[in-house]
Design an enzyme around this catalytic site. Sequence first.
Site, PDB file in Angstrom:
ATOM      1  N   TYR A 160       0.824  -1.206   0.000  1.00  0.00           N
ATOM      2  CA  TYR A 160       0.000   0.000   0.000  1.00  0.00           C
ATOM      3  C   TYR A 160       0.862   1.260   0.000  1.00  0.00           C
ATOM      4  O   TYR A 160       1.973   1.228   0.513  1.00  0.00           O
ATOM      5  CB  TYR A 160      -0.913   0.023   1.228  1.00  0.00           C
ATOM      6  CG  TYR A 160      -1.978  -1.040   1.262  1.00  0.00           C
ATOM      7  CD1 TYR A 160      -2.305  -1.801   0.152  1.00  0.00           C
ATOM      8  CD2 TYR A 160      -2.681  -1.295   2.438  1.00  0.00           C
ATOM      9  CE1 TYR A 160      -3.291  -2.785   0.207  1.00  0.00           C
ATOM     10  CE2 TYR A 160      -3.662  -2.268   2.510  1.00  0.00           C
ATOM     11  CZ  TYR A 160      -3.953  -3.011   1.389  1.00  0.00           C
ATOM     12  OH  TYR A 160      -4.921  -3.984   1.456  1.00  0.00           O
TER      13      TYR A 160
ATOM     14  N   THR B 152     -21.989   2.961  -1.211  1.00  0.00           N
ATOM     15  CA  THR B 152     -22.302   4.240  -0.569  1.00  0.00           C
ATOM     16  C   THR B 152     -23.331   5.017  -1.376  1.00  0.00           C
ATOM     17  O   THR B 152     -23.928   5.969  -0.870  1.00  0.00           O
ATOM     18  CB  THR B 152     -21.049   5.117  -0.422  1.00  0.00           C
ATOM     19  OG1 THR B 152     -20.606   5.550  -1.722  1.00  0.00           O
ATOM     20  CG2 THR B 152     -19.923   4.366   0.279  1.00  0.00           C
ATOM     21  N   GLY B 153     -23.472   4.655  -2.652  1.00  0.00           N
ATOM     22  CA  GLY B 153     -24.389   5.358  -3.543  1.00  0.00           C
ATOM     23  C   GLY B 153     -23.767   6.501  -4.311  1.00  0.00           C
ATOM     24  O   GLY B 153     -24.428   7.096  -5.159  1.00  0.00           O
TER      25      GLY B 153
ATOM     26  N   LEU C 117     -17.915  -2.290   1.162  1.00  0.00           N
ATOM     27  CA  LEU C 117     -18.689  -1.260   0.467  1.00  0.00           C
ATOM     28  C   LEU C 117     -18.496  -1.330  -1.045  1.00  0.00           C
ATOM     29  O   LEU C 117     -18.883  -0.411  -1.774  1.00  0.00           O
ATOM     30  CB  LEU C 117     -18.308   0.130   0.982  1.00  0.00           C
ATOM     31  CG  LEU C 117     -18.661   0.408   2.442  1.00  0.00           C
ATOM     32  CD1 LEU C 117     -18.120   1.756   2.892  1.00  0.00           C
ATOM     33  CD2 LEU C 117     -20.168   0.344   2.654  1.00  0.00           C
TER      34      LEU C 117
ATOM     35  N   GLY D   4     -16.749   1.487  -2.678  1.00  0.00           N
ATOM     36  CA  GLY D   4     -17.523   2.726  -2.624  1.00  0.00           C
ATOM     37  C   GLY D   4     -18.842   2.663  -3.363  1.00  0.00           C
ATOM     38  O   GLY D   4     -19.677   3.570  -3.205  1.00  0.00           O
TER      39      GLY D   4
END
Length: 347
Positions: free
Chosen positions: A53, A244-245, A238, A241
């Site tokens: 990372y 999350t919408g 999620l 992302g």
Amino acid sequence: MRYNQLGRTDIKVSALCLGSMTWGSQNTAPEAHAQIDMALDHGVNFIDTAEMYPVNPLAKETQGDTERILGDWLGATGRRQDIILATKVSGKGYMNVRDGAPITPASIDLALDASLRALKTDYIDLYQLHWPNRGSYMFRQNWTYDASGQDSDEVLDHMIEVLQHLEKCRDAGKIRHVGLSNESAWGTMRWLSIAAAQGLPRMVSVQNEYSLLCRHFDLDMAEVAHHEKVGLLAFSPLAAGLLTGKYQGDITPDGSRRSHVANLGGRICDTMWPALDAYMNIAAKHELNPAQMALAWAMNRPFMTSAIFGATNLDQLDVALGAADITLGTAVMEDITIAYRKFPMPF
């Protein structure tokens, strides 16, 4: 915050784990440190990172910066005893780390010592194999995955060699426990059976992708997790992302992960959008924040040890942490089941 047993160890980890892979790319060090402070204030005691990372984008020049940012926080605060720290050694083929070298005793030594220096700590609580040398069906590779070319004897000899070396690392005090990532049911069982037969370190967890949109773990791996007490550390609960919408309607907000990785690791495809709409509609119908609904659902799966989530700002982090206070009712769960049956494998 709820806490779950990490495998058969005496460690309890928070049901939400703070992911770190944006620290050093989408997040500065001060932003990352603020995230850690907020997460700990809300009861999170588990932080996951990796030697490779940050991501978004992946780059040889930044590789290791995430661990260094976390190490700077540990060095400045002296709060090592307040967190359960997990990191990973990269597997075969990732050219930004050791020119793609496979996981071997030698590569573990290089990786582990570098992680300890970067993290400014004497030990890692959970040291994970990021993906197996033989390959994995994760990251959308399930559509073309073929294990028929694997040499069984070679794979098993490798597992024995690695476990024997991890025992040396544990005896030296550098690691406490070991875990898997991006692993299959067969692979997990082989690691466990070898450890049991030879008295070697036992894998205590497996970190695989899992979300409302990616449910490979529900079947064989769930059975392994139950019987062997090797719980799931879910990454991307999620769905990068999506849940999350913020991408609904096929939009790309500035600075979002999709602005760096256009297809979100193969998750963006025609079959995904109607599935996403179904889950967004469920959240709206029941007046739930969609991110909190997705995390609360993941946290309460029977095989879940901890759901690893990330954020790029404190507002997002605050919303995600609020999932710890959400209980999904029967009606919500029934609607989720209907959506899953209609869209079982959207990407």
